[in-house]
Design a protein around this motif. Structure first.
Motif, PDB file in Angstrom:
ATOM      1  N   GLY A  87       0.789  -1.223   0.000  1.00  0.00           N
ATOM      2  CA  GLY A  87       0.000   0.000   0.000  1.00  0.00           C
ATOM      3  C   GLY A  87       0.821   1.273   0.000  1.00  0.00           C
ATOM      4  O   GLY A  87       0.330   2.326   0.414  1.00  0.00           O
ATOM      5  N   ARG A  88       2.049   1.189  -0.480  1.00  0.00           N
ATOM      6  CA  ARG A  88       2.912   2.369  -0.519  1.00  0.00           C
ATOM      7  C   ARG A  88       3.573   2.532  -1.882  1.00  0.00           C
ATOM      8  O   ARG A  88       3.873   1.567  -2.571  1.00  0.00           O
ATOM      9  CB  ARG A  88       4.010   2.285   0.550  1.00  0.00           C
ATOM     10  CG  ARG A  88       3.489   2.394   1.967  1.00  0.00           C
ATOM     11  CD  ARG A  88       4.615   2.416   2.992  1.00  0.00           C
ATOM     12  NE  ARG A  88       4.098   2.441   4.344  1.00  0.00           N
ATOM     13  CZ  ARG A  88       3.702   3.545   4.995  1.00  0.00           C
ATOM     14  NH1 ARG A  88       3.805   4.710   4.386  1.00  0.00           N
ATOM     15  NH2 ARG A  88       3.235   3.488   6.214  1.00  0.00           N
ATOM     16  N   LEU A  89       3.778   3.809  -2.207  1.00  0.00           N
ATOM     17  CA  LEU A  89       4.686   4.167  -3.282  1.00  0.00           C
ATOM     18  C   LEU A  89       5.995   4.592  -2.627  1.00  0.00           C
ATOM     19  O   LEU A  89       5.980   5.324  -1.634  1.00  0.00           O
ATOM     20  CB  LEU A  89       4.159   5.346  -4.107  1.00  0.00           C
ATOM     21  CG  LEU A  89       2.881   5.192  -4.933  1.00  0.00           C
ATOM     22  CD1 LEU A  89       2.613   6.495  -5.677  1.00  0.00           C
ATOM     23  CD2 LEU A  89       3.000   4.042  -5.914  1.00  0.00           C
ATOM     24  N   ILE A  90       7.115   4.143  -3.172  1.00  0.00           N
ATOM     25  CA  ILE A  90       8.415   4.599  -2.678  1.00  0.00           C
ATOM     26  C   ILE A  90       9.166   5.231  -3.844  1.00  0.00           C
ATOM     27  O   ILE A  90       9.224   4.650  -4.938  1.00  0.00           O
ATOM     28  CB  ILE A  90       9.249   3.457  -2.070  1.00  0.00           C
ATOM     29  CG1 ILE A  90       8.561   2.904  -0.816  1.00  0.00           C
ATOM     30  CG2 ILE A  90      10.655   3.940  -1.717  1.00  0.00           C
ATOM     31  CD1 ILE A  90       9.322   1.771  -0.117  1.00  0.00           C
ATOM     32  N   VAL A  91       9.697   6.425  -3.612  1.00  0.00           N
ATOM     33  CA  VAL A  91      10.561   7.083  -4.592  1.00  0.00           C
ATOM     34  C   VAL A  91      12.002   6.885  -4.130  1.00  0.00           C
ATOM     35  O   VAL A  91      12.338   7.213  -2.987  1.00  0.00           O
ATOM     36  CB  VAL A  91      10.229   8.580  -4.735  1.00  0.00           C
ATOM     37  CG1 VAL A  91      11.164   9.238  -5.741  1.00  0.00           C
ATOM     38  CG2 VAL A  91       8.769   8.771  -5.161  1.00  0.00           C
ATOM     39  N   TRP A  92      12.822   6.328  -5.016  1.00  0.00           N
ATOM     40  CA  TRP A  92      14.199   5.976  -4.690  1.00  0.00           C
ATOM     41  C   TRP A  92      15.187   6.837  -5.459  1.00  0.00           C
ATOM     42  O   TRP A  92      14.936   7.199  -6.611  1.00  0.00           O
ATOM     43  CB  TRP A  92      14.497   4.521  -5.070  1.00  0.00           C
ATOM     44  CG  TRP A  92      13.504   3.498  -4.619  1.00  0.00           C
ATOM     45  CD1 TRP A  92      12.312   3.180  -5.207  1.00  0.00           C
ATOM     46  CD2 TRP A  92      13.621   2.619  -3.482  1.00  0.00           C
ATOM     47  NE1 TRP A  92      11.688   2.173  -4.516  1.00  0.00           N
ATOM     48  CE2 TRP A  92      12.465   1.801  -3.455  1.00  0.00           C
ATOM     49  CE3 TRP A  92      14.600   2.433  -2.501  1.00  0.00           C
ATOM     50  CZ2 TRP A  92      12.252   0.827  -2.496  1.00  0.00           C
ATOM     51  CZ3 TRP A  92      14.398   1.460  -1.537  1.00  0.00           C
ATOM     52  CH2 TRP A  92      13.233   0.670  -1.534  1.00  0.00           C
ATOM     53  N   ASN A  93      16.317   7.109  -4.822  1.00  0.00           N
ATOM     54  CA  ASN A  93      17.473   7.627  -5.549  1.00  0.00           C
ATOM     55  C   ASN A  93      18.265   6.410  -6.018  1.00  0.00           C
ATOM     56  O   ASN A  93      18.813   5.663  -5.204  1.00  0.00           O
ATOM     57  CB  ASN A  93      18.325   8.519  -4.639  1.00  0.00           C
ATOM     58  CG  ASN A  93      19.502   9.138  -5.377  1.00  0.00           C
ATOM     59  OD1 ASN A  93      20.160   8.484  -6.186  1.00  0.00           O
ATOM     60  ND2 ASN A  93      19.779  10.397  -5.099  1.00  0.00           N
ATOM     61  N   SER A  94      18.310   6.184  -7.321  1.00  0.00           N
ATOM     62  CA  SER A  94      18.913   4.957  -7.846  1.00  0.00           C
ATOM     63  C   SER A  94      20.431   4.929  -7.682  1.00  0.00           C
ATOM     64  O   SER A  94      21.044   3.860  -7.748  1.00  0.00           O
ATOM     65  CB  SER A  94      18.562   4.787  -9.330  1.00  0.00           C
ATOM     66  OG  SER A  94      19.120   5.848 -10.087  1.00  0.00           O
ATOM     67  N   LEU A  95      21.034   6.095  -7.467  1.00  0.00           N
ATOM     68  CA  LEU A  95      22.495   6.146  -7.313  1.00  0.00           C
ATOM     69  C   LEU A  95      22.940   5.821  -5.892  1.00  0.00           C
ATOM     70  O   LEU A  95      24.013   5.262  -5.676  1.00  0.00           O
ATOM     71  CB  LEU A  95      23.024   7.527  -7.717  1.00  0.00           C
ATOM     72  CG  LEU A  95      22.712   7.965  -9.160  1.00  0.00           C
ATOM     73  CD1 LEU A  95      23.219   9.380  -9.402  1.00  0.00           C
ATOM     74  CD2 LEU A  95      23.321   7.004 -10.155  1.00  0.00           C
ATOM     75  N   THR A  96      22.090   6.170  -4.916  1.00  0.00           N
ATOM     76  CA  THR A  96      22.467   5.973  -3.511  1.00  0.00           C
ATOM     77  C   THR A  96      21.634   4.903  -2.814  1.00  0.00           C
ATOM     78  O   THR A  96      21.940   4.520  -1.682  1.00  0.00           O
ATOM     79  CB  THR A  96      22.301   7.284  -2.726  1.00  0.00           C
ATOM     80  OG1 THR A  96      20.902   7.635  -2.705  1.00  0.00           O
ATOM     81  CG2 THR A  96      23.113   8.412  -3.360  1.00  0.00           C
ATOM     82  N   SER A  97      20.546   4.437  -3.453  1.00  0.00           N
ATOM     83  CA  SER A  97      19.583   3.475  -2.882  1.00  0.00           C
ATOM     84  C   SER A  97      18.741   4.079  -1.762  1.00  0.00           C
ATOM     85  O   SER A  97      18.014   3.363  -1.072  1.00  0.00           O
ATOM     86  CB  SER A  97      20.294   2.212  -2.351  1.00  0.00           C
ATOM     87  OG  SER A  97      21.072   1.613  -3.343  1.00  0.00           O
ATOM     88  N   GLN A  98      18.823   5.391  -1.580  1.00  0.00           N
ATOM     89  CA  GLN A  98      18.062   6.047  -0.520  1.00  0.00           C
ATOM     90  C   GLN A  98      16.620   6.295  -0.951  1.00  0.00           C
ATOM     91  O   GLN A  98      16.345   6.555  -2.125  1.00  0.00           O
ATOM     92  CB  GLN A  98      18.719   7.385  -0.143  1.00  0.00           C
ATOM     93  CG  GLN A  98      20.121   7.255   0.440  1.00  0.00           C
ATOM     94  CD  GLN A  98      20.128   6.467   1.734  1.00  0.00           C
ATOM     95  OE1 GLN A  98      19.374   6.756   2.650  1.00  0.00           O
ATOM     96  NE2 GLN A  98      20.988   5.458   1.794  1.00  0.00           N
TER      97      GLN A  98
END
Length: 376
Positions: A87-98
Motif C-alpha cells: 500500500g505504498r509508493l516509494i521514490v528511490w534515488n537509484s544512485l544511492t539506494s536512498q
C-alpha cells in the motif's frame, strides 16, 4: 422480427465474421514469407555476445513489505518510483539506494505507477478504479503523509496501467478492467477522450497495459485479455486505428520500439511478439522452449537502440533477447543476486545505461552494463 429470428441472424453473422477473420489470417500468413530473424540469418548476421559480467546487479532496493507490482524511472535517470502490495509508493534515488519519499496510498491494492515528465509528480492506480496524483513537493499532512493532489475518477473497473504523455505533465492515459482507455487532463481531472467501451472496434475484455509512442505522442497501443493489441490515435477516439492478432493468451504488456514504427507485446501464452504498426504485420515471435508449464510474460522493455528486448517472466527468469536474431543472449534469473520470485515489472533508465526489475520477493534490483560493455 421475432427474437428467435434475430438470434438466428446473429449466429449466422458471427459465423461469417469468424470465417472472414480466418481468411484474413491465412492471407497474412501467405504474405509473411520470412521474419526478422530469418532475413538477418540470410544476411550473415550473428547474435550479440553477452557474458555473465556484461550486465550485473549493482544495487538491491529494499524497503517494501509486500510484493512489488510496478515501477517507473524519471527522465533524468536517477530516480525510480515503485508500487507495492504493502500500500505504498516509494521514490528511490537509484544512485544511492536512498528513499526520498514513502507515500501511503488511500487504497492498498495498487497495480501501476508512473512519474510525470518533469519528475515532480507521481500517478498510481489499482482496484479502487481511481488514478491518484501526488505532487512530491507538497507538504505532508499532520500524520506525516503526502496528500493526494488529484483524483482521476471515471473508470468502472480497476486501473491496470497509467502513463503520462511524453513531455506533457498535464495529460495522462490510463487503461482499465472496464475494457477502456482514457486520456485525462490532469489539471482539471477531466476525461478528454474515452477509447473503447461502447465502440465496436474497442477491446472486448480487460485492458492490461498501454504504451505511448515516444516519436508521436498522439498514438498509443493497448494490450488486453481479449488476446489482441490495438493501436489508437488520440484525435480519433471513436475507433481503433488497427487491431493486432497473433497471441493465444492475455496481452499483459505492450511497449513501443524506439523508432516509433514498431511495438512489442508480451502475453500469458509465454511469447513476445514484434509488430509493425504501419502494415499490421507480425515481424517476429520471441519464444523459448520449456519443459512443462510455460511461464507467463509479465513485462517487457527495449534497449535504447532496440537491439535488446528485456523480458520478465512469472517463474523469476528475466531474459535478454537479441531482437534481430530472436535469440536469448542472457538470463538475469540465472545470475548471482537475482530475484527469488516472479518478475512483475521492469524498466530502462532514460539513457539506457541501467535496467530496474521488480519482483514478488519485495525487492527491486538495478542492473548496469559492466566492464567494457557499451550501452546497446
Amino acid at each position: 422480427m421475432s427474437v428467435a429470428e434475430l438470434k438466428k441472424r446473429h449466429i449466422a453473422a458471427t459465423a461469417t465474421v469468424n470465417a472472414l477473420r480466418e481468411q484474413l489470417k491465412q492471407k497474412r500468413i501467405l504474405l509473411l514469407d520470412t521474419d526478422v530473424a530469418g532475413y538477418a540469418r540470410s544476411q550473415g548476421r550473428t547474435p550479440v555476445s553477452f557474458g555473465p559480467t556484461d550486465l550485473v546487479c549493482c544495487r538491491t532496493l529494499q524497503g517494501h513489505t509486500g510484493k512489488v507490482y510496478s515501477l517507473d524511472w524519471t527522465s533524468e535517470k536517477n530516480r525510480i518510483v515503485s508500487a507495492s502490495q504493502d500500500g505504498r509508493l516509494i521514490v528511490w534515488n537509484s544512485l544511492t539506494s536512498q528513499k526520498t519519499h514513502a507515500i501511503k496510498l488511500p487504497c492498498a491494492w495498487v497495480m501501476t505507477c508512473a512519474f510525470s515528465p518533469n519528475g515532480q509528480s507521481v500517478a498510481c492506480g489499482g482496484l479502487d478504479s481511481i488514478c491518484s496524483i501526488f505532487n512530491l513537493n507538497s507538504p505532508n499532512d499532520k500524520d506525516g503523509n503526502l496528500t493526494v493532489s488529484r483524483m482521476l475518477s471515471g473508470h468502472k473497473g480497476y486501473v491496470s496501467s497509467c502513463q503520462y504523455v511524453p513531455d506533457e505533465d498535464t495529460h495522462l492515459i490510463t487503461s482499465s478492467g472496464d475494457q477502456t482507455c482514457i486520456l485525462w487532463d490532469v489539471t482539471t481531472a477531466q476525461r478528454l477522450s474515452v477509447f473503447g467501451g461502447e465502440f465496436p472496434s474497442g477491446h472486448t475484455a480487460d485492458v492490461l497495459s498501454v504504451s505511448i509512442n515516444g516519436s508521436n505522442s498522439k498514438m498509443f497501443v493497448s494490450g488486453s485479455c481479449d488476446a489482441t493489441a490495438r493501436l489508437w490515435d488520440t484525435r480519433i477516439a471513436s475507433r481503433a486505428v488497427r487491431t493486432f492478432h497473433g497471441h493465444e493468451g492475455d496481452v499483459s504488456t505492450v511497449k513501443f520500439f524506439p523508432d516509433g514504427y514498431r511495438f512489442g507485446t508480451g502475453s500469458d501464452d509465454g511469447t513476445c511478439r514484434l509488430f509493425d504498426m504501419r502494415t499490421g504485420h507480425q515481424l517476429q515471435v520471441y519464444h523459448q522452449q520449456h519443459d512443462g508449464e510455460v511461464p507467463l510474460v509479465t513485462s517487457i522493455a527495449f534497449s535504447i537502440s532496440g537491439r535488446l528486448l528485456f523480458v520478465g517472466y512469472s517463474n523469476g527468469d528475466c531474459y535478454v533477447w537479441d531482437t534481430l536474431m530472436a535469440k536469448v543472449v542472457l538470463n538475469l534469473g540465472s545470475l548471482q543476486n537475482s530475484h527469488e520470485g516472479r518478475i512483475t515489472c521492469l524498466g530502462l533508465s532514460a539513457d539506457g545505461s541501467a535496467l530496474c526489475t521488480g519482483s514478488w520477493d519485495r525487492n527491486l534490483k538495478i542492473w548496469a552494463f559492466g566492464g567494457h560493455r557499451k550501452v546497446i
